[in-house]
Design a protein around this motif. Structure first.
Motif, PDB file in Angstrom:
ATOM      1  N   THR A 271     -13.068  -1.638   6.327  1.00  0.00           N
ATOM      2  CA  THR A 271     -14.253  -1.182   7.057  1.00  0.00           C
ATOM      3  C   THR A 271     -14.548   0.286   6.799  1.00  0.00           C
ATOM      4  O   THR A 271     -15.618   0.776   7.164  1.00  0.00           O
ATOM      5  N   SER A 272     -13.630   0.977   6.178  1.00  0.00           N
ATOM      6  CA  SER A 272     -13.839   2.401   5.886  1.00  0.00           C
ATOM      7  C   SER A 272     -14.125   2.645   4.405  1.00  0.00           C
ATOM      8  O   SER A 272     -13.879   3.734   3.890  1.00  0.00           O
ATOM      9  N   TYR A 273     -14.676   1.630   3.717  1.00  0.00           N
ATOM     10  CA  TYR A 273     -14.948   1.768   2.279  1.00  0.00           C
ATOM     11  C   TYR A 273     -15.854   2.948   1.979  1.00  0.00           C
ATOM     12  O   TYR A 273     -15.811   3.528   0.888  1.00  0.00           O
ATOM     13  N   TYR A 274     -16.695   3.335   2.915  1.00  0.00           N
ATOM     14  CA  TYR A 274     -17.657   4.417   2.704  1.00  0.00           C
ATOM     15  C   TYR A 274     -16.991   5.785   2.643  1.00  0.00           C
ATOM     16  O   TYR A 274     -17.669   6.783   2.421  1.00  0.00           O
ATOM     17  N   ASN A 275     -15.704   5.844   2.822  1.00  0.00           N
ATOM     18  CA  ASN A 275     -14.973   7.114   2.696  1.00  0.00           C
ATOM     19  C   ASN A 275     -14.514   7.381   1.269  1.00  0.00           C
ATOM     20  O   ASN A 275     -13.934   8.434   0.998  1.00  0.00           O
ATOM     21  N   TYR A 276     -14.770   6.441   0.350  1.00  0.00           N
ATOM     22  CA  TYR A 276     -14.238   6.560  -1.007  1.00  0.00           C
ATOM     23  C   TYR A 276     -15.372   6.438  -2.033  1.00  0.00           C
ATOM     24  O   TYR A 276     -15.636   5.359  -2.549  1.00  0.00           O
ATOM     25  N   PRO A 277     -16.072   7.529  -2.293  1.00  0.00           N
ATOM     26  CA  PRO A 277     -17.205   7.470  -3.228  1.00  0.00           C
ATOM     27  C   PRO A 277     -16.755   7.223  -4.661  1.00  0.00           C
ATOM     28  O   PRO A 277     -15.658   7.613  -5.068  1.00  0.00           O
ATOM     29  N   LEU A 278     -17.646   6.570  -5.416  1.00  0.00           N
ATOM     30  CA  LEU A 278     -17.386   6.253  -6.821  1.00  0.00           C
ATOM     31  C   LEU A 278     -18.095   7.240  -7.745  1.00  0.00           C
ATOM     32  O   LEU A 278     -19.112   7.831  -7.383  1.00  0.00           O
ATOM     33  N   TRP A 279     -17.544   7.368  -8.948  1.00  0.00           N
ATOM     34  CA  TRP A 279     -18.167   8.075 -10.072  1.00  0.00           C
ATOM     35  C   TRP A 279     -18.360   9.565  -9.820  1.00  0.00           C
ATOM     36  O   TRP A 279     -19.222  10.209 -10.427  1.00  0.00           O
ATOM     37  N   GLY A 280     -17.541  10.113  -8.955  1.00  0.00           N
ATOM     38  CA  GLY A 280     -17.664  11.538  -8.669  1.00  0.00           C
ATOM     39  C   GLY A 280     -16.742  12.403  -9.496  1.00  0.00           C
ATOM     40  O   GLY A 280     -16.750  13.632  -9.366  1.00  0.00           O
ATOM     41  N   GLY A 281     -15.912  11.788 -10.332  1.00  0.00           N
ATOM     42  CA  GLY A 281     -15.004  12.554 -11.186  1.00  0.00           C
ATOM     43  C   GLY A 281     -13.630  12.758 -10.609  1.00  0.00           C
ATOM     44  O   GLY A 281     -12.807  13.458 -11.209  1.00  0.00           O
ATOM     45  N   ALA A 282     -13.356  12.147  -9.453  1.00  0.00           N
ATOM     46  CA  ALA A 282     -12.041  12.303  -8.824  1.00  0.00           C
ATOM     47  C   ALA A 282     -11.270  11.002  -8.953  1.00  0.00           C
ATOM     48  O   ALA A 282     -11.424  10.078  -8.152  1.00  0.00           O
ATOM     49  N   CYS A 283     -10.463  10.896  -9.980  1.00  0.00           N
ATOM     50  CA  CYS A 283      -9.635   9.718 -10.214  1.00  0.00           C
ATOM     51  C   CYS A 283      -8.175  10.142 -10.273  1.00  0.00           C
ATOM     52  O   CYS A 283      -7.856  11.260 -10.699  1.00  0.00           O
ATOM     53  N   SER A 284      -7.282   9.258  -9.885  1.00  0.00           N
ATOM     54  CA  SER A 284      -5.854   9.566  -9.918  1.00  0.00           C
ATOM     55  C   SER A 284      -5.081   8.341 -10.372  1.00  0.00           C
ATOM     56  O   SER A 284      -5.618   7.224 -10.426  1.00  0.00           O
ATOM     57  N   GLY A 285      -3.809   8.553 -10.672  1.00  0.00           N
ATOM     58  CA  GLY A 285      -2.937   7.456 -11.066  1.00  0.00           C
ATOM     59  C   GLY A 285      -3.418   6.752 -12.318  1.00  0.00           C
ATOM     60  O   GLY A 285      -3.849   7.384 -13.289  1.00  0.00           O
ATOM     61  N   SER A 286      -3.389   5.435 -12.283  1.00  0.00           N
ATOM     62  CA  SER A 286      -3.767   4.647 -13.464  1.00  0.00           C
ATOM     63  C   SER A 286      -5.252   4.792 -13.801  1.00  0.00           C
ATOM     64  O   SER A 286      -5.658   4.494 -14.925  1.00  0.00           O
ATOM     65  N   GLN A 287      -6.064   5.239 -12.841  1.00  0.00           N
ATOM     66  CA  GLN A 287      -7.497   5.395 -13.098  1.00  0.00           C
ATOM     67  C   GLN A 287      -7.853   6.769 -13.668  1.00  0.00           C
ATOM     68  O   GLN A 287      -9.021   7.032 -13.947  1.00  0.00           O
ATOM     69  N   ALA A 288      -6.874   7.623 -13.837  1.00  0.00           N
ATOM     70  CA  ALA A 288      -7.145   8.976 -14.340  1.00  0.00           C
ATOM     71  C   ALA A 288      -7.955   8.976 -15.637  1.00  0.00           C
ATOM     72  O   ALA A 288      -8.862   9.817 -15.805  1.00  0.00           O
ATOM     73  N   PRO A 289      -7.704   8.055 -16.590  1.00  0.00           N
ATOM     74  CA  PRO A 289      -8.500   8.064 -17.831  1.00  0.00           C
ATOM     75  C   PRO A 289      -9.981   7.781 -17.607  1.00  0.00           C
ATOM     76  O   PRO A 289     -10.796   8.029 -18.491  1.00  0.00           O
ATOM     77  N   CYS A 290     -10.326   7.258 -16.437  1.00  0.00           N
ATOM     78  CA  CYS A 290     -11.730   6.918 -16.161  1.00  0.00           C
ATOM     79  C   CYS A 290     -12.565   8.144 -15.801  1.00  0.00           C
ATOM     80  O   CYS A 290     -13.800   8.043 -15.704  1.00  0.00           O
ATOM     81  N   CYS A 291     -11.932   9.268 -15.562  1.00  0.00           N
ATOM     82  CA  CYS A 291     -12.659  10.446 -15.084  1.00  0.00           C
ATOM     83  C   CYS A 291     -12.510  11.642 -16.018  1.00  0.00           C
ATOM     84  O   CYS A 291     -12.516  12.786 -15.578  1.00  0.00           O
ATOM     85  N   THR A 292     -12.394  11.376 -17.298  1.00  0.00           N
ATOM     86  CA  THR A 292     -12.203  12.475 -18.254  1.00  0.00           C
ATOM     87  C   THR A 292     -13.512  13.092 -18.722  1.00  0.00           C
ATOM     88  O   THR A 292     -13.512  14.175 -19.298  1.00  0.00           O
ATOM     89  N   ASN A 293     -14.631  12.405 -18.520  1.00  0.00           N
ATOM     90  CA  ASN A 293     -15.924  12.936 -18.966  1.00  0.00           C
ATOM     91  C   ASN A 293     -16.329  14.102 -18.069  1.00  0.00           C
ATOM     92  O   ASN A 293     -16.509  13.930 -16.861  1.00  0.00           O
ATOM     93  N   PRO A 294     -16.493  15.301 -18.618  1.00  0.00           N
ATOM     94  CA  PRO A 294     -16.814  16.474 -17.790  1.00  0.00           C
ATOM     95  C   PRO A 294     -18.199  16.413 -17.164  1.00  0.00           C
ATOM     96  O   PRO A 294     -18.500  17.203 -16.256  1.00  0.00           O
ATOM     97  N   ASN A 295     -19.058  15.496 -17.625  1.00  0.00           N
ATOM     98  CA  ASN A 295     -20.415  15.411 -17.080  1.00  0.00           C
ATOM     99  C   ASN A 295     -20.484  14.638 -15.766  1.00  0.00           C
ATOM    100  O   ASN A 295     -21.513  14.678 -15.089  1.00  0.00           O
ATOM    101  N   LEU A 296     -19.436  13.892 -15.425  1.00  0.00           N
ATOM    102  CA  LEU A 296     -19.473  13.092 -14.205  1.00  0.00           C
ATOM    103  C   LEU A 296     -19.922  13.919 -13.001  1.00  0.00           C
ATOM    104  O   LEU A 296     -19.507  15.064 -12.852  1.00  0.00           O
ATOM    105  N   PRO A 297     -20.784  13.362 -12.163  1.00  0.00           N
ATOM    106  CA  PRO A 297     -21.356  12.010 -12.163  1.00  0.00           C
ATOM    107  C   PRO A 297     -22.617  11.860 -13.009  1.00  0.00           C
ATOM    108  O   PRO A 297     -23.225  10.795 -13.025  1.00  0.00           O
ATOM    109  N   TRP A 298     -23.011  12.911 -13.725  1.00  0.00           N
ATOM    110  CA  TRP A 298     -24.245  12.877 -14.502  1.00  0.00           C
ATOM    111  C   TRP A 298     -24.062  12.126 -15.813  1.00  0.00           C
ATOM    112  O   TRP A 298     -23.011  12.182 -16.439  1.00  0.00           O
TER     113      TRP A 298
END
Length: 336
Positions: A271-298
């Motif tokens: 019910t608190s899914y709205y506390n975790y925004p997507l595509w903002g450039g903040a990834c950790s752990g196994s998802q770290a490779p998903c946030c390497t683009n410096p343009n994120l979220p653009w």
């Protein structure tokens, strides 16, 4: 006859004024001069004509100067583009200005004159959704969700499938597109993976751009068929293709190519899914490779040439609403 030649030479010299000045027709009817007219009358006529034409020139220069100092401030002073305004008036704020489209008609559009987007200033804003502004509503194709006080998001009204909003570019030619999206993962989104839908009416395998080829947001231009610009992919857990050692074996659609971002959040059905925004450039752990683009979220996309296409934003999923949805707080699109 010599008197006619004399008058003609004077008039030609008067009308060959500074470059760029357009003289309007005289409001008085022309005067016919006979060869028998004496020189006194000719001198008086020329003096009158000189004064009238000088007045027209001064008025034209004044108008042109006013438009030069107030480019885009009115339909009469419409600029060639938002970029032209940014160059001519570098200290002007962002806002609504008049520019010319491909048919030389003046259109009133929002120009971002402040930010350097991909190294350039003077982009025309095409789409703007900001649900943190209480005065805004979701586009008619999407549904408003309020999972908490002062949290307002736009999502699909039902599912499966895609629900689209089209944005005009007002007939203004462009060759570059940029923008950004802020969304939230609701429930079991699984990126490009198309599975577990045998009980649904729609087929399980979506490979075409017109179908729900992803869980998330598809941005396209219509010319008239859809041409892919960018995909904001939503995934719960490790479904993103960029996740280290992802267990999901699927192929990214060829029309998407490298033009996508993907991010997922565990516990998307919370019910608190709205506390975790997507595509903002903040990834950790196994998802770290998903946030390497410096343009994120653009995202930034350069087209092969100038187009006049409308832009389209679709929220898509291959499963029913209670199983999957991507809910958006912000959408902005610009062309140049």
């Amino acid at each position: 006859m010599l008197l006619w030649i004399y008058c003609l030479l004077v008039l030609v010299s008067l009308f060959s004024g500074p470059s760029g000045i357009t003289l309007q027709p005289l409001s008085q009817p022309p005067i016919i001069i006979n060869d028998t007219t004496d020189c006194t009358n000719i001198d008086q006529l020329l003096q009158s004509l000189t004064q009238s034409i000088a007045s027209l020139i001064n008025e034209s220069v004044s108008t042109n100067l006013s438009c030069l100092l107030n480019s885009g401030s009115s339909a009469q002073c419409a600029a060639d583009s938002c970029h032209a305004i940014a160059q001519a008036l570098p200290n002007n704020p962002s806002g609504y200005y008049w520019i010319l489209n491909s048919t030389n008609a003046a259109v009133n559009v929002y120009c971002d004159l402040v930010r350097y987007l991909n190294g350039s200033r003077g982009w025309m804003r095409v789409a703007y959704v900001n649900m943190s502004d209480p005065s805004q509503t979701c586009p008619s194709a999407w549904t408003l969700y309020s999972p908490a006080t002062n949290v307002r998001l736009c999502g699909r009204p039902r599912g499966p499938g895609c629900f689209s909003v089209n944005y005009t570019t007002y007939g203004v030619p462009y060759s570059k597109v940029c923008g950004w999206v802020k969304g939230y993962n609701f429930n079991t989104n699984d990126a490009f993976n198309r599975w577990n839908c045998s009980s649904l009416v729609l087929p399980c395998v979506y490979t075409a751009i017109d179908q729900a080829y992803l869980d998330g947001v598809s941005i396209t231009r219509n010319s008239p068929s859809r041409q892919h610009l960018w995909s904001y992919v939503d995934a719960n857990g490790g479904a993103c293709p960029c996740v280290t050692n992802s267990a999901f074996g699927y192929t990214i659609p060829s029309f998407v190519g490298p033009d996508w971002y993907c991010q997922g959040q565990g516990g998307g059905n919370s019910t608190s899914y709205y506390n975790y925004p997507l595509w903002g450039g903040a990834c950790s752990g196994s998802q770290a490779p998903c946030c390497t683009n410096p343009n994120l979220p653009w995202f930034y996309k350069t087209l092969p040439g100038q187009v006049l296409d409308t832009l389209e934003v679709r929220i898509c999923s291959d499963q029913i609403l209670s199983d999957e949805d991507t809910r958006l707080q912000n959408v902005e699109l610009y062309v140049y």
